[in-house]
Write a protein that holds these residues in place. Structure first.
Motif, short mmCIF file in Angstrom:
data_model
loop_
_atom_site.label_atom_id
_atom_site.label_comp_id
_atom_site.label_asym_id
_atom_site.label_seq_id
_atom_site.Cartn_x
_atom_site.Cartn_y
_atom_site.Cartn_z
N MET A 23 1.02 -1.40 0.06
CA MET A 23 0.01 0.03 -0.27
C MET A 23 0.97 1.07 -0.13
N ARG A 24 2.15 1.34 0.95
CA ARG A 24 3.32 1.94 0.64
C ARG A 24 3.06 2.52 -0.58
N TYR A 25 3.73 1.77 -1.86
CA TYR A 25 3.96 1.91 -3.05
C TYR A 25 3.27 2.70 -2.88
N ALA A 26 2.25 2.11 -3.93
CA ALA A 26 0.65 3.25 -4.17
C ALA A 26 -0.12 4.30 -3.28
N GLU A 27 0.33 4.86 -2.48
CA GLU A 27 0.02 5.96 -1.97
C GLU A 27 0.88 6.53 -1.48
N GLU A 28 2.09 6.54 -1.36
CA GLU A 28 3.63 7.17 -1.74
C GLU A 28 4.12 7.47 -2.30
N ARG A 29 4.66 6.50 -3.44
CA ARG A 29 4.96 6.39 -4.97
C ARG A 29 3.99 7.12 -5.75
N ARG A 30 3.21 6.60 -5.49
CA ARG A 30 1.83 6.46 -7.07
C ARG A 30 2.22 5.48 -7.85
N TRP A 31 2.72 4.31 -7.23
CA TRP A 31 3.20 3.53 -8.31
C TRP A 31 2.16 2.41 -8.46
N ASP A 32 1.51 1.78 -9.78
CA ASP A 32 0.92 0.50 -9.83
C ASP A 32 1.58 -0.51 -9.34
N VAL A 42 16.90 1.87 -6.21
CA VAL A 42 17.73 1.04 -6.36
C VAL A 42 16.67 -0.41 -6.05
N ILE A 43 16.75 -1.55 -6.92
CA ILE A 43 16.33 -2.71 -6.34
C ILE A 43 17.97 -3.54 -6.33
N GLY A 44 17.81 -4.17 -5.39
CA GLY A 44 19.02 -5.89 -5.32
C GLY A 44 17.94 -6.69 -5.33
N LEU A 57 15.59 2.29 -11.48
CA LEU A 57 14.02 2.49 -11.72
C LEU A 57 15.01 4.29 -12.62
N VAL A 58 14.27 4.34 -13.67
CA VAL A 58 13.92 5.60 -14.30
C VAL A 58 12.79 6.03 -15.14
N GLN A 59 13.16 7.00 -15.37
CA GLN A 59 12.13 7.87 -16.07
C GLN A 59 11.05 6.50 -17.13
N PRO A 60 10.54 6.70 -17.78
CA PRO A 60 10.04 5.72 -18.47
C PRO A 60 9.92 5.89 -20.52
N GLY A 61 10.44 5.20 -20.58
CA GLY A 61 11.27 5.84 -21.67
C GLY A 61 12.46 5.10 -22.42
N ALA A 62 12.96 4.32 -20.97
CA ALA A 62 14.51 4.17 -21.10
C ALA A 62 14.70 3.52 -22.10
N ALA A 63 13.59 1.83 -22.10
CA ALA A 63 14.09 0.88 -22.64
C ALA A 63 14.08 1.22 -24.44
N ALA A 64 13.30 2.36 -24.96
CA ALA A 64 13.35 2.82 -26.52
C ALA A 64 15.21 3.34 -26.56
N VAL A 81 14.35 -10.22 -2.51
CA VAL A 81 14.74 -8.55 -2.86
C VAL A 81 14.71 -7.57 -1.66
N GLN A 82 15.84 -6.38 -1.34
CA GLN A 82 15.57 -5.34 -1.48
C GLN A 82 16.55 -4.42 -1.77
N TRP A 83 15.77 -3.90 -0.87
CA TRP A 83 16.47 -2.36 -1.26
C TRP A 83 18.06 -1.63 -1.54
N ALA A 84 18.93 -1.93 -2.58
CA ALA A 84 20.03 -0.98 -2.01
C ALA A 84 20.24 1.12 -1.96
N CYS A 85 19.35 1.26 -2.70
CA CYS A 85 19.04 2.56 -2.84
C CYS A 85 16.80 2.53 -2.44
N GLY A 86 16.73 2.62 -1.33
CA GLY A 86 15.20 3.00 -1.22
C GLY A 86 14.12 3.72 -1.37
N PRO A 87 13.19 4.24 -1.68
CA PRO A 87 12.86 5.27 -2.24
C PRO A 87 12.31 6.05 -1.21
N SER A 88 12.69 7.62 -1.46
CA SER A 88 12.37 8.62 0.11
C SER A 88 12.59 9.19 -0.67
#
Length: 199
Positions: free
Chosen positions: A1-10, A103-105, A114-121, A161-168
């Motif tokens: 719920m924190r990912y959705a509420e605090e980061r607005r991530w699906d 950064v996820i470890g 994690l970077v802005q969308p569109g990186a794949a292209a 799975v852990q955060w190497a650099c957590g969302p803040s």
């Protein structure tokens, strides 16, 4: 719920680990599962992903052990590199004062920036401009139609799975792939050269 509420991530729930005879097994039932307890439970996962806190609460109330999975290509893409290269890149970014973003470890020996969308292209051309051949670097990008496992998801017996650099609040705004590509390409290239030298 924190990912959705605090980061607005699906987010969406994945498989989970069932313990049978003291041995953890993936709920998918495949005894040879490559990502036990840490992959989508079915093909319709993209439609199930949601940023609604109410929906998230309802989904995990059905199975609290379900993996926490995040779709890429929506609010972020993920640049996926070997752990040794990721650590080298983080040290380089610190020296150059380049904030990396979250950064996820992963216990399978990978790090995901994690970077802005569109990186794949963008990333293949960025890597070429830096003098590397994308095919020679162990650098992948997860974009639209893909996903990443987020903490505290467990990957079988390999660990969590852990955060190497957590969302803040410091990294609320994700970096563009262009900002991280030099350090990540250098680190992956250095690791590839080191492997060839050992061979």
């Amino acid at each position: 719920m924190r990912y959705a509420e605090e980061r607005r991530w699906d987010v969406f729930p994945g498989t989970w680990l069932d313990t049978t005879g003291g041995v953890p097994r993936c709920s998918c039932g495949d005894t040879g599962c490559a990502s036990p307890g840490a992959h989508p439970a079915g093909p319709g996962w993209a439609g199930e992903a949601t940023g609604s806190v109410t929906a998230v609460r309802r989904l995990w109330s059905k199975e609290p052990r379900a993996a926490v999975l995040l779709p890429t290509g929506r609010t972020f893409d993920a640049i996926d590199v070997p752990e040794t290269a990721g650590c080298l890149a983080l040290a380089r970014m610190e020296r150059l004062v380049t904030p990396p973003g979250p950064v996820i470890g992963s216990p399978d020996g990978r790090m995901l920036f994690l970077v802005q969308p569109g990186a794949a292209a963008k990333v293949p051309e960025l890597v070429r401009r830096l003098g590397w051949s994308p095919g020679t670097l162990n650098l992948l990008v997860r974009g639209e139609g893909e996903w990443v496992a987020a903490p505290p998801t467990r990957l079988g017996t390999r660990g969590a799975v852990q955060w190497a650099c957590g969302p803040s609040s410091v990294n609320r705004w994700l970096p563009d792939a262009e900002a991280l590509a030099p350090a990540l390409s250098y680190a992956c290239g250095h690791a590839a050269t080191h492997r060839r030298g050992q061979a």
